[in-house]
Design an enzyme around this catalytic site. Structure first.
Site, PDB file in Angstrom:
ATOM      1  CB  SER A 158      -9.802  -1.029   9.557  1.00 31.61           C
ATOM      2  OG  SER A 158      -9.687  -1.967   8.521  1.00 31.61           O
ATOM      3  CE  LYS A 160      -4.265  -1.855   0.956  1.00 29.09           C
ATOM      4  NZ  LYS A 160      -5.494  -1.582   0.247  1.00 29.09           N
TER       5      LYS A 160
END
Length: 311
Positions: free
Chosen positions: A75, A50
């Site tokens: 999250s 990411k």
């Protein structure tokens, strides 16, 4: 979007990411009946692929936008990626997290100076809270998987992979929000000779598998999968890329994910999270399909709560 866009993206983010290693294991090759190559994004900064998309998204902002900060709802891994990328670039990061997000992930965000705003654990609450911050602070919203700059950033893992292993017949990635597989599919389209792209997905959150069959974005009723990073659904930016360039999606059961994860830990001596093991589980489940081929697997991340392992 052209091949040049992806090359420029890769050059832009290189100073902010690690070029992660490609690992092999003779024992796992024998077990799977093919030649396996693992692109180990668990060694990426903040522990997951990411970082690539987050860095590209923030680097693509104007000076004025950077001054006003960025906001995302996540999250887990994207929350940490945005926090770290923003910190390195001197940009304020507002991170909307569900109140039941694992403490280890909240701690990770705090380590990178992200400001956490908690909300109820529903997609609606996450979006509403992020929108409120966008309005109040003028911050730019970054989507974890359904944004062009994020998808292009994610493509760089497969670009590096194909530079190092140009003879891959297929690359498998896990599928959650669709940002990684879409980026990987673009990279294979522009930088490989006919390398196929296949997704691995939990049976308990098989929205992408169903979306490819129905031709429209499907959602999940069930989220009972250990692969917590894969509980999200596809979006309107990545789904058309997936439809066009992804060969198929293979679904795997929970016990298959756990056993693939355990094999990677025990045999390769590396820490991967359950989502990372889904693509490997797909190969083990369909051995005849991959027999004797050169098979690339993107290990998406290694952010796992070691106090709460499934084996």
């Amino acid at each position: 979007m052209t091949k040049q866009t992806l090359i420029e993206t890769h050059n832009r983010i290189k100073p902010f990411i690690h070029k992660t290693p490609v690992l092999t294991s003779q024992l796992l090759n024998e077990k799977a009946g093919c030649n396996l190559f693992f692109k180990s994004e668990n060694f990426q900064k903040m522990g997951a692929f990411k970082m690539r998309g987050a860095a590209n998204a923030i680097l693509s902002l104007s000076e004025d936008e950077r001054q006003r900060g960025v906001v995302t709802h996540s999250s887990g891994n994207f929350a940490q990626a945005v926090s770290l990328a923003a910190k390195k670039l001197g940009v304020k990061a507002y991170i909307v997290m569900p109140e039941n997000a694992p403490q280890v992930k909240k701690d990770g965000v705090k380590t990178y100076d992200g400001e956490i705003i908690e909300c109820e654990s529903t997609p609606q609450a996450r979006e509403a809270t992020a929108n409120k911050i966008k309005e109040e602070k003028g911050a730019t919203f970054l989507h974890p998987s359904n944004q062009d700059e994020v998808i292009y950033g994610n493509s760089t893992a497969a670009i590096e992979f194909l530079e190092e292993q140009p003879n891959l017949d297929v690359i498998l990635t896990p599928v959650g929000g669709g940002g990684l597989i879409a980026g990987t599919a673009l990279a294979a389209h522009y930088f490989s000779n006919n390398c196929k792209i296949i997704g691995g997905e939990p049976m308990e959150a098989d929205d992408a598998y169903r979306s490819l069959i129905s031709g429209k974005i499907e959602t999940n009723d069930s989220f009972h999968t250990i692969a917590d990073g894969l509980r999200t659904h596809l979006g309107n930016r990545n789904f058309p890329i997936i439809q066009k360039y992804v060969d198929k999606i293979i679904r795997v059961e929970e016990d298959e994910i756990i056993s693939a994860m355990q094999l990677i830990w025990e045999r390769m001596k590396i820490v991967v999270e359950p989502s990372s093991a889904v693509a490997f589980a797909a190969v083990l489940k369909n051995k005849e399909e991959f027999a004797t081929k050169n098979v690339g697997i993107i290990l998406s991340g290694g952010n796992v709560d070691v106090k709460n392992l499934p084996f």
